[in-house]
Design a protein around this motif. Structure first.
Motif, short mmCIF file in Angstrom:
data_model
loop_
_atom_site.label_atom_id
_atom_site.label_comp_id
_atom_site.label_asym_id
_atom_site.label_seq_id
_atom_site.Cartn_x
_atom_site.Cartn_y
_atom_site.Cartn_z
N GLN A 1 12.44 0.74 -4.07
CA GLN A 1 13.30 1.03 -2.93
C GLN A 1 12.47 1.41 -1.70
O GLN A 1 12.74 0.96 -0.59
N LEU A 2 11.46 2.23 -1.90
CA LEU A 2 10.62 2.68 -0.79
C LEU A 2 9.55 1.66 -0.40
O LEU A 2 9.15 1.59 0.76
N ASN A 3 9.08 0.89 -1.37
CA ASN A 3 7.99 -0.05 -1.10
C ASN A 3 8.44 -1.25 -0.26
O ASN A 3 7.61 -2.01 0.23
N ILE A 4 9.72 -1.39 -0.07
CA ILE A 4 10.23 -2.44 0.81
C ILE A 4 9.73 -2.21 2.24
O ILE A 4 9.42 -3.17 2.96
N VAL A 5 9.58 -0.96 2.65
CA VAL A 5 9.16 -0.63 4.02
C VAL A 5 7.76 -1.20 4.33
O VAL A 5 7.61 -1.95 5.30
N PRO A 6 6.70 -0.88 3.54
CA PRO A 6 5.40 -1.45 3.89
C PRO A 6 5.35 -2.97 3.75
O PRO A 6 4.62 -3.64 4.48
N MET A 7 6.14 -3.52 2.84
CA MET A 7 6.15 -4.98 2.69
C MET A 7 6.76 -5.63 3.94
O MET A 7 6.23 -6.62 4.45
N LEU A 8 7.85 -5.08 4.44
CA LEU A 8 8.45 -5.61 5.67
C LEU A 8 7.52 -5.42 6.87
O LEU A 8 7.43 -6.29 7.75
N LEU A 9 6.80 -4.30 6.89
CA LEU A 9 5.84 -4.07 7.97
C LEU A 9 4.71 -5.10 7.91
O LEU A 9 4.23 -5.57 8.96
#
Length: 159
Positions: free
Chosen positions: A118-126
């Motif tokens: 759930q949280l690792n989506i953020v760095p992947m999208l970045l």
């Protein structure tokens, strides 16, 4: 005196396939169906489930990439990503990517794949956004987008 030429042209396809198969074998061990009596114990230690397998495979990819970047083998790191992504030989970035992999392994091992994804989506999208904004090739977003989709599934769809 004769001039000596180096005949080293890089890793063979066979050796890269062996590395890929080894990574998949390690990650697939967590999706084997154990006997039903062992299920509660496996859940306590984080075993079983597609989320754990996806996170373990992702950790293997990140750990390998980071280690190759750290030791200056950016050509092998890029080959690991099917030459769709170019990775620099950078010790600081390589060590950070290895640290990212360690966090993934710990979460997969301790049954926290859902929360991590759930949280690792953020760095992947970045990462994808940085590539798009930087004018990088769209093909460089293919594998990060696949991992992002897997994280969305594990984090928000899978039970």
């Amino acid at each position: 005196a004769k001039e000596r030429r180096s005949t080293c042209v890089g890793p063979s396809i066979a050796s890269m396939l062996k590395l890929l198969l080894a990574s998949l074998a390690v990650s697939s061990a967590s999706v084997l169906e154990p006997k039903k009596a062992a299920q509660p114990a496996l859940r306590l230690r984080g075993g079983g489930g597609l989320g754990s397998a996806i996170l373990t495979m992702s950790a293997a990819a990140a750990g390998s990439t980071g280690a190759l970047m750290y030791i200056g083998k950016e050509d092998l790191a890029s080959l690991l990503w099917l030459n769709l992504n170019q990775w620099p030989a950078d010790k600081m970035l390589g060590s950070a990517v290895v640290g990212w992999a360690v966090g993934k392994f710990i979460c997969a091992r301790n049954g926290l794949a859902k929360e991590y994804c759930q949280l690792n989506i953020v760095p992947m999208l970045l990462m994808i956004l940085a590539n798009v904004m930087g004018g990088g090739p769209m093909t460089a977003n293919l594998l990060p987008a696949c991992f992002t989709a897997a994280y969305v599934y594990v984090g928000f769809v899978e039970d």
